[in-house]
Write a protein that holds these residues in place. Sequence first.
Motif, PDB file in Angstrom:
ATOM      1  N   LEU A 246     -28.892  29.537-134.672  1.00  0.00           N
ATOM      2  CA  LEU A 246     -28.878  29.988-136.064  1.00  0.00           C
ATOM      3  C   LEU A 246     -30.319  30.076-136.546  1.00  0.00           C
ATOM      4  O   LEU A 246     -31.045  29.077-136.526  1.00  0.00           O
ATOM      5  CB  LEU A 246     -28.088  29.015-136.931  1.00  0.00           C
ATOM      6  N   THR A 247     -30.738  31.267-136.973  1.00  0.00           N
ATOM      7  CA  THR A 247     -32.126  31.467-137.402  1.00  0.00           C
ATOM      8  C   THR A 247     -32.167  32.211-138.734  1.00  0.00           C
ATOM      9  O   THR A 247     -31.250  32.966-139.077  1.00  0.00           O
ATOM     10  CB  THR A 247     -32.917  32.264-136.350  1.00  0.00           C
ATOM     11  N   PHE A 248     -33.273  32.008-139.455  1.00  0.00           N
ATOM     12  CA  PHE A 248     -33.470  32.696-140.731  1.00  0.00           C
ATOM     13  C   PHE A 248     -34.904  33.199-140.829  1.00  0.00           C
ATOM     14  O   PHE A 248     -35.846  32.504-140.445  1.00  0.00           O
ATOM     15  CB  PHE A 248     -33.199  31.761-141.918  1.00  0.00           C
ATOM     16  N   GLY A 249     -35.056  34.424-141.369  1.00  0.00           N
ATOM     17  CA  GLY A 249     -36.375  35.006-141.579  1.00  0.00           C
ATOM     18  C   GLY A 249     -36.372  36.469-141.209  1.00  0.00           C
ATOM     19  O   GLY A 249     -35.334  37.139-141.246  1.00  0.00           O
ATOM     20  N   GLN A 250     -37.548  36.977-140.861  1.00  0.00           N
ATOM     21  CA  GLN A 250     -37.665  38.362-140.401  1.00  0.00           C
ATOM     22  C   GLN A 250     -37.553  38.364-138.886  1.00  0.00           C
ATOM     23  O   GLN A 250     -38.366  37.765-138.184  1.00  0.00           O
ATOM     24  CB  GLN A 250     -38.997  38.980-140.831  1.00  0.00           C
ATOM     25  N   GLN A 251     -36.546  39.068-138.370  1.00  0.00           N
ATOM     26  CA  GLN A 251     -36.241  39.027-136.943  1.00  0.00           C
ATOM     27  C   GLN A 251     -35.482  40.284-136.551  1.00  0.00           C
ATOM     28  O   GLN A 251     -35.050  41.062-137.396  1.00  0.00           O
ATOM     29  CB  GLN A 251     -35.417  37.788-136.628  1.00  0.00           C
ATOM     30  N   ASN A 252     -35.334  40.482-135.239  1.00  0.00           N
ATOM     31  CA  ASN A 252     -34.575  41.628-134.766  1.00  0.00           C
ATOM     32  C   ASN A 252     -33.155  41.589-135.312  1.00  0.00           C
ATOM     33  O   ASN A 252     -32.505  40.535-135.315  1.00  0.00           O
ATOM     34  CB  ASN A 252     -34.522  41.647-133.238  1.00  0.00           C
ATOM     35  N   SER A 253     -32.674  42.730-135.745  1.00  0.00           N
ATOM     36  CA  SER A 253     -31.316  42.807-136.275  1.00  0.00           C
ATOM     37  C   SER A 253     -30.295  42.668-135.152  1.00  0.00           C
ATOM     38  O   SER A 253     -30.606  42.851-133.965  1.00  0.00           O
ATOM     39  CB  SER A 253     -31.106  44.146-136.981  1.00  0.00           C
ATOM     40  N   VAL A 254     -29.067  42.358-135.533  1.00  0.00           N
ATOM     41  CA  VAL A 254     -27.970  42.335-134.562  1.00  0.00           C
ATOM     42  C   VAL A 254     -27.818  43.709-133.927  1.00  0.00           C
ATOM     43  O   VAL A 254     -27.638  43.834-132.708  1.00  0.00           O
ATOM     44  CB  VAL A 254     -26.663  41.893-135.246  1.00  0.00           C
ATOM     45  N   TYR A 255     -27.923  44.756-134.735  1.00  0.00           N
ATOM     46  CA  TYR A 255     -27.757  46.116-134.220  1.00  0.00           C
ATOM     47  C   TYR A 255     -28.818  46.436-133.177  1.00  0.00           C
ATOM     48  O   TYR A 255     -28.527  47.028-132.137  1.00  0.00           O
ATOM     49  CB  TYR A 255     -27.819  47.119-135.371  1.00  0.00           C
ATOM     50  N   TYR A 256     -30.064  46.039-133.431  1.00  0.00           N
ATOM     51  CA  TYR A 256     -31.118  46.318-132.457  1.00  0.00           C
ATOM     52  C   TYR A 256     -30.914  45.502-131.179  1.00  0.00           C
ATOM     53  O   TYR A 256     -31.054  46.024-130.074  1.00  0.00           O
ATOM     54  CB  TYR A 256     -32.492  46.017-133.038  1.00  0.00           C
ATOM     55  N   ASP A 257     -30.583  44.217-131.313  1.00  0.00           N
ATOM     56  CA  ASP A 257     -30.370  43.377-130.131  1.00  0.00           C
ATOM     57  C   ASP A 257     -29.280  43.933-129.230  1.00  0.00           C
ATOM     58  O   ASP A 257     -29.403  43.919-128.001  1.00  0.00           O
ATOM     59  CB  ASP A 257     -29.985  41.955-130.560  1.00  0.00           C
ATOM     60  N   VAL A 258     -28.200  44.410-129.818  1.00  0.00           N
ATOM     61  CA  VAL A 258     -27.023  44.812-129.054  1.00  0.00           C
ATOM     62  C   VAL A 258     -27.067  46.279-128.648  1.00  0.00           C
ATOM     63  O   VAL A 258     -26.649  46.632-127.540  1.00  0.00           O
ATOM     64  CB  VAL A 258     -25.742  44.519-129.872  1.00  0.00           C
ATOM     65  N   ILE A 259     -27.594  47.141-129.519  1.00  0.00           N
ATOM     66  CA  ILE A 259     -27.583  48.591-129.265  1.00  0.00           C
ATOM     67  C   ILE A 259     -28.986  49.125-128.998  1.00  0.00           C
ATOM     68  O   ILE A 259     -29.270  49.681-127.938  1.00  0.00           O
ATOM     69  CB  ILE A 259     -26.972  49.356-130.460  1.00  0.00           C
TER      70      ILE A 259
END
Length: 381
Positions: A136-149
Amino acid sequence: MNIKKRVLATTIGAIVATTSFTSQAEITLLKQDPQAGDPVSRLNFTVGGSIRPQFQNMTGNDGSNGYKRNGFDGGTRFRFAADYYLFDDISWISYYELGVNIPALFDWDNHYADGAHDTSRRMLYTGLKSNTWGTLTFGQQNSVYYDVIGAKTDIWDYDMLAQAPGNGINGDYDGSYRSRKMLKYKKTVGDADLYASYLFADGEYLPGNGLRYKRKGGGSLGVDYHLTPDLTWGTAWNYTRAAMRNPGNNDSKTYDQNIVGTALSWTPDNWTFSAGGGWYQNFLTTKKVSVDDYFAGDAWGIEYFAGYTFPVGQYAVKAIQPYFMGDRLEYINGRNYQRIDNGLGVSFQLDYGFRVDYEHVFTSSTDNLGDMNLVRLRYDF
């Protein structure tokens, strides 16, 4: 300002000097080895980065991007990661990634865009990691969409031209790319990596045309299923509720932005194949300076890649990978626009973390964009 530049230049030089004779990998400055009564022994701290000078020559008139012919920074970044063991299998993790535009930093005229920043925050997040409970992380990070797609086809240089991350109003704000103020959860269950995120409200983004964009909230769901050790299939959906506002007359409109996509990555033996596509609703811009018509109702895009890696292992060359790649972006309504890219490339992986890429891309588009010749030099550590 001069002090800042000298300090950053010295830091970059020290990192490069330290890593010039090592293979590309994260450098461990502190290795985690928990000992009773020694809090520092619980910390694992690594640094890494990538220096990326690049040259792009588009046939015909490429407008304000002429500086790219002279050589520009193609995405230099420096990474800092910390993992602090707390108890059982739970660790506190933090990550910071700094983007550095080296020509802008040293004021090399005609090698960077007007108004470009010297540095930028690519990512900054913190959170908890557990093999049992997930991350579980919070902040500016790669989106779920970018990680998966997105990440599955973000593997050549002149890419991300038809996928959602990077094609909306701003990927840091709209939730599609390196998302700001995001709470993200990842958990592996069997052969599947499950993702979920919540997008908190963000500050206003000014696109430079007098209007203002504000994210009110949103969220994502995604799953990456490992069908075999070398075949992964991902599907993700991202929702963002946002408003466009004209401060001149106080007109505003709320948009429900949806992107949904699926992608495959297959790496049998020395081959690499990937393909992905998505549907974008109220996400791509119409190029109209209008609150009511700022986003196109529907659009879609696909990307694809096929390459084969030939091991060499001599004359300072580790491997050579020729590849074919392409994409297609098309608006269904809101704007009459279509773009198709297809190209060939070759990547030379050299000793000590150096790499050279060359690509030629043929483009057919509604706005008659020229074909692209691209050379990128890269040093990873």
